[in-house]
Design a protein around this motif. Structure first.
Motif, PDB file in Angstrom:
ATOM      1  N   ASN A 145       6.494  -2.781  -9.183  1.00 13.12           N
ATOM      2  CA  ASN A 145       7.606  -3.546  -8.609  1.00 13.12           C
ATOM      3  C   ASN A 145       8.004  -2.996  -7.241  1.00 13.12           C
ATOM      4  O   ASN A 145       8.332  -3.756  -6.317  1.00 13.12           O
ATOM      5  CB  ASN A 145       8.813  -3.518  -9.552  1.00 13.12           C
ATOM      6  CG  ASN A 145       8.648  -4.458 -10.729  1.00 13.12           C
ATOM      7  OD1 ASN A 145       7.834  -5.377 -10.699  1.00 13.12           O
ATOM      8  ND2 ASN A 145       9.439  -4.235 -11.781  1.00 13.12           N
ATOM      9  N   SER A 146       7.979  -1.688  -7.104  1.00 14.64           N
ATOM     10  CA  SER A 146       8.330  -1.065  -5.821  1.00 14.64           C
ATOM     11  C   SER A 146       7.372  -1.500  -4.725  1.00 14.64           C
ATOM     12  O   SER A 146       7.781  -1.854  -3.610  1.00 14.64           O
ATOM     13  CB  SER A 146       8.312   0.459  -5.955  1.00 14.64           C
ATOM     14  OG  SER A 146       9.274   0.897  -6.889  1.00 14.64           O
ATOM     15  N   TRP A 147       6.082  -1.502  -5.026  1.00 17.67           N
ATOM     16  CA  TRP A 147       5.107  -1.912  -4.026  1.00 17.67           C
ATOM     17  C   TRP A 147       5.160  -3.419  -3.772  1.00 17.67           C
ATOM     18  O   TRP A 147       4.878  -3.871  -2.652  1.00 17.67           O
ATOM     19  CB  TRP A 147       3.707  -1.492  -4.448  1.00 17.67           C
ATOM     20  CG  TRP A 147       3.480  -0.016  -4.361  1.00 17.67           C
ATOM     21  CD1 TRP A 147       3.191   0.842  -5.384  1.00 17.67           C
ATOM     22  CD2 TRP A 147       3.532   0.790  -3.170  1.00 17.67           C
ATOM     23  NE1 TRP A 147       3.064   2.124  -4.912  1.00 17.67           N
ATOM     24  CE2 TRP A 147       3.261   2.125  -3.557  1.00 17.67           C
ATOM     25  CE3 TRP A 147       3.783   0.513  -1.829  1.00 17.67           C
ATOM     26  CZ2 TRP A 147       3.241   3.167  -2.644  1.00 17.67           C
ATOM     27  CZ3 TRP A 147       3.763   1.562  -0.916  1.00 17.67           C
ATOM     28  CH2 TRP A 147       3.489   2.870  -1.326  1.00 17.67           C
ATOM     29  N   ASP A 148       5.541  -4.202  -4.764  1.00 16.08           N
ATOM     30  CA  ASP A 148       5.713  -5.638  -4.555  1.00 16.08           C
ATOM     31  C   ASP A 148       6.829  -5.902  -3.550  1.00 16.08           C
ATOM     32  O   ASP A 148       6.695  -6.759  -2.671  1.00 16.08           O
ATOM     33  CB  ASP A 148       6.033  -6.339  -5.884  1.00 16.08           C
ATOM     34  CG  ASP A 148       4.843  -6.378  -6.830  1.00 16.08           C
ATOM     35  OD1 ASP A 148       3.702  -6.213  -6.341  1.00 16.08           O
ATOM     36  OD2 ASP A 148       5.044  -6.554  -8.045  1.00 16.08           O
ATOM     37  N   TRP A 149       7.926  -5.157  -3.677  1.00 13.48           N
ATOM     38  CA  TRP A 149       9.006  -5.308  -2.710  1.00 13.48           C
ATOM     39  C   TRP A 149       8.612  -4.749  -1.341  1.00 13.48           C
ATOM     40  O   TRP A 149       9.085  -5.231  -0.303  1.00 13.48           O
ATOM     41  CB  TRP A 149      10.280  -4.642  -3.231  1.00 13.48           C
ATOM     42  CG  TRP A 149      10.955  -5.483  -4.267  1.00 13.48           C
ATOM     43  CD1 TRP A 149      10.979  -5.276  -5.621  1.00 13.48           C
ATOM     44  CD2 TRP A 149      11.675  -6.693  -4.030  1.00 13.48           C
ATOM     45  NE1 TRP A 149      11.670  -6.276  -6.241  1.00 13.48           N
ATOM     46  CE2 TRP A 149      12.111  -7.166  -5.299  1.00 13.48           C
ATOM     47  CE3 TRP A 149      11.997  -7.425  -2.906  1.00 13.48           C
ATOM     48  CZ2 TRP A 149      12.853  -8.338  -5.450  1.00 13.48           C
ATOM     49  CZ3 TRP A 149      12.732  -8.596  -3.042  1.00 13.48           C
ATOM     50  CH2 TRP A 149      13.155  -9.046  -4.296  1.00 13.48           C
ATOM     51  N   ALA A 150       7.736  -3.748  -1.327  1.00 11.33           N
ATOM     52  CA  ALA A 150       7.210  -3.260  -0.045  1.00 11.33           C
ATOM     53  C   ALA A 150       6.399  -4.352   0.647  1.00 11.33           C
ATOM     54  O   ALA A 150       6.470  -4.528   1.871  1.00 11.33           O
ATOM     55  CB  ALA A 150       6.352  -2.013  -0.267  1.00 11.33           C
ATOM     56  N   LEU A 151       5.622  -5.106  -0.136  1.00 11.36           N
ATOM     57  CA  LEU A 151       4.869  -6.228   0.438  1.00 11.36           C
ATOM     58  C   LEU A 151       5.815  -7.311   0.930  1.00 11.36           C
ATOM     59  O   LEU A 151       5.543  -7.978   1.937  1.00 11.36           O
ATOM     60  CB  LEU A 151       3.897  -6.790  -0.598  1.00 11.36           C
ATOM     61  CG  LEU A 151       2.656  -5.938  -0.856  1.00 11.36           C
ATOM     62  CD1 LEU A 151       1.880  -6.466  -2.056  1.00 11.36           C
ATOM     63  CD2 LEU A 151       1.761  -5.907   0.381  1.00 11.36           C
ATOM     64  N   PHE A 152       6.925  -7.511   0.238  1.00  9.86           N
ATOM     65  CA  PHE A 152       7.950  -8.455   0.711  1.00  9.86           C
ATOM     66  C   PHE A 152       8.489  -8.011   2.069  1.00  9.86           C
ATOM     67  O   PHE A 152       8.579  -8.807   3.008  1.00  9.86           O
ATOM     68  CB  PHE A 152       9.085  -8.560  -0.303  1.00  9.86           C
ATOM     69  CG  PHE A 152      10.324  -9.211   0.245  1.00  9.86           C
ATOM     70  CD1 PHE A 152      10.399 -10.593   0.367  1.00  9.86           C
ATOM     71  CD2 PHE A 152      11.406  -8.443   0.661  1.00  9.86           C
ATOM     72  CE1 PHE A 152      11.537 -11.197   0.891  1.00  9.86           C
ATOM     73  CE2 PHE A 152      12.544  -9.031   1.186  1.00  9.86           C
ATOM     74  CZ  PHE A 152      12.610 -10.421   1.301  1.00  9.86           C
ATOM     75  N   VAL A 153       8.835  -6.733   2.176  1.00  8.92           N
ATOM     76  CA  VAL A 153       9.346  -6.198   3.448  1.00  8.92           C
ATOM     77  C   VAL A 153       8.294  -6.356   4.549  1.00  8.92           C
ATOM     78  O   VAL A 153       8.598  -6.748   5.673  1.00  8.92           O
ATOM     79  CB  VAL A 153       9.749  -4.716   3.283  1.00  8.92           C
ATOM     80  CG1 VAL A 153      10.040  -4.080   4.646  1.00  8.92           C
ATOM     81  CG2 VAL A 153      10.962  -4.598   2.375  1.00  8.92           C
ATOM     82  N   GLY A 154       7.026  -6.066   4.208  1.00 13.99           N
ATOM     83  CA  GLY A 154       5.941  -6.168   5.176  1.00 13.99           C
ATOM     84  C   GLY A 154       5.679  -7.590   5.636  1.00 13.99           C
ATOM     85  O   GLY A 154       5.065  -7.795   6.692  1.00 13.99           O
ATOM     86  N   GLY A 155       6.131  -8.571   4.880  1.00 13.57           N
ATOM     87  CA  GLY A 155       5.986  -9.958   5.304  1.00 13.57           C
ATOM     88  C   GLY A 155       7.232 -10.510   5.947  1.00 13.57           C
ATOM     89  O   GLY A 155       7.179 -11.156   7.008  1.00 13.57           O
TER      90      GLY A 155
END
Length: 384
Positions: free
Chosen positions: A122-132
């Motif tokens: 979940n943490s990395w999923d939100w990191a991908l959200f931030v990166g987009g």
């Protein structure tokens, strides 16, 4: 040498203004659906398997799409050195935030599925959200500030001083432009997911994409209304020397209401750009609802091209106005590199850009097709 003489200075300056627009559109179209998909990830995919499907929809191609960003930055550095100096120093903190967000993306792609932990993933999923989300938002905010004028000044020795701050960039019109950018790329990402996924994910992408496309139309229209009523534009008041030296101080300029609409009045064919922005996005929405996914992706790309082109058409010949003094503003005709530099770069571009397009086309042809959820579940054929 004959070709060098045929391509005179003003022609090369105009060609590179067009090429800069092409590279920016290329990044928005090719890298845009990656950013849009990342922004959608935590919301469109409910289970771990669904999220892996979404990640694998862009995982094999996102790195290649960043080539357009590198090309755009390189073109600004080499063809418009003063533009590069002002924008990359004045927007330094904003650029740094974008860079951090873009660095987070590859780390998240590689590490997200390394552990089975739900909290980890979940943490990395939100990191991908931030990166987009963050690059999409800040790029739009930057465009909004460019349209209004950037607080920089030039000395007679061509030293550049930026008098603004990071938080001044977050003004209402710039934030509105940022929201246009986010909704536009989210819609583009949803159109891509319609092509790459099926089942419930594709259905969600259809719904979210339709809403995002209609939102883009509304926000784009609001930005146009704001530009007409509240944002002043720039115009050159002296004789324009299209082959003169690259010194912005040799001209005079003024700020006036509705100045950004002058080109549309004097050259009606330029209205094709905003018309394409509206029509392409609306058509993409209709095609998405009709489940014509490939055509919807094409229409979404045309809509993005129209929206970005409309900015260039409105501002021409300005590429970076100065809100401190209009005379300091950078234009197509007074802030470029030398004639020889532009010519050598054009020859290089004519050789390598078709190779990049051909290679990209081949890659997408090889990787075309939907992501197989069963293969992901079985641990075969998918890296993410």
């Amino acid at each position: 040498m004959i070709l060098h003489e045929l391509l005179n200075y003003d022609t090369l300056r105009l060609i590179w203004w067009v090429l800069l627009g092409v590279l920016l559109i290329g990044f928005a179209v090719m890298g845009g659906f990656d950013l849009g998909t990342g922004t959608l990830l935590p919301f469109i995919a409910k289970t771990d398997l669904e999220r892996r499907v979404v990640i694998n929809a862009v995982g094999p191609t996102w790195e290649g799409n960043q080539v357009w960003l590198v090309l755009g930055g390189g073109a600004i550095f080499a063809a418009w050195p003063q533009l590069y100096a002002v924008s990359f120093s004045g927007f330094y903190l904003a650029m740094f935030i974008i860079l951090v967000a873009l660095i987070i993306r590859p780390v998240a792609f590689k590490y997200r599925s390394k552990l089975e932990s739900k909290a980890w993933r979940n943490s990395w999923d939100w990191a991908l959200f931030v990166g987009g989300f963050v690059p999409a938002l800040i790029c739009g905010v930057a465009v909004g500030n460019v349209i209004q004028g950037v607080p920089f000044r030039l000395t007679p020795e061509m030293y550049i001083y930026y008098d603004g701050s990071f938080f001044e960039l977050l003004n209402p019109f710039a934030v509105l432009c940022g929201l246009v950018s986010v909704s536009m790329l989210v819609a583009h990402g949803a159109a891509w997911l319609r092509i790459k996924t099926d089942g419930v994910l594709a259905d969600r992408a259809r719904t979210i994409g339709s809403i995002a496309m209609l939102t883009t139309i509304v926000l784009y229209a609001l930005a146009g209304v704001a530009l007409w009523h509240w944002i002043e534009g720039y115009s050159i008041t002296s004789v324009i020397n299209t082959t003169g030296p690259s010194n912005p101080l040799f001209k005079t300029a003024a700020v006036s209401q509705h100045a950004w609409f002058t080109n549309y009045d004097s050259k009606p064919w330029t209205l094709l750009a905003p018309a394409l922005g509206f029509a392409g996005t609306l058509l993409a929405c209709l095609l998405l609802r009709a489940r014509r996914d490939n055509l919807a992706m094409l229409a979404s790309s045309l809509g993005i091209a129209g929206i970005i082109t409309s900015v260039g058409m409105s501002m021409f010949p300005f590429i970076l106005p100065s809100s401190v003094d209009p005379r300091f503003s950078l234009t197509v005709w007074d802030s470029s590199s030398s004639h020889m530099t532009l010519f050598i770069m054009l020859v290089s571009t004519a050789i390598f850009l078709p190779l990049i397009v051909a290679y990209t086309t081949w890659v997408y042809r090889v990787l075309w097709g939907k992501v197989d959820a069963k293969a992901i579940e079985g641990g075969k054929g998918h890296a993410y």
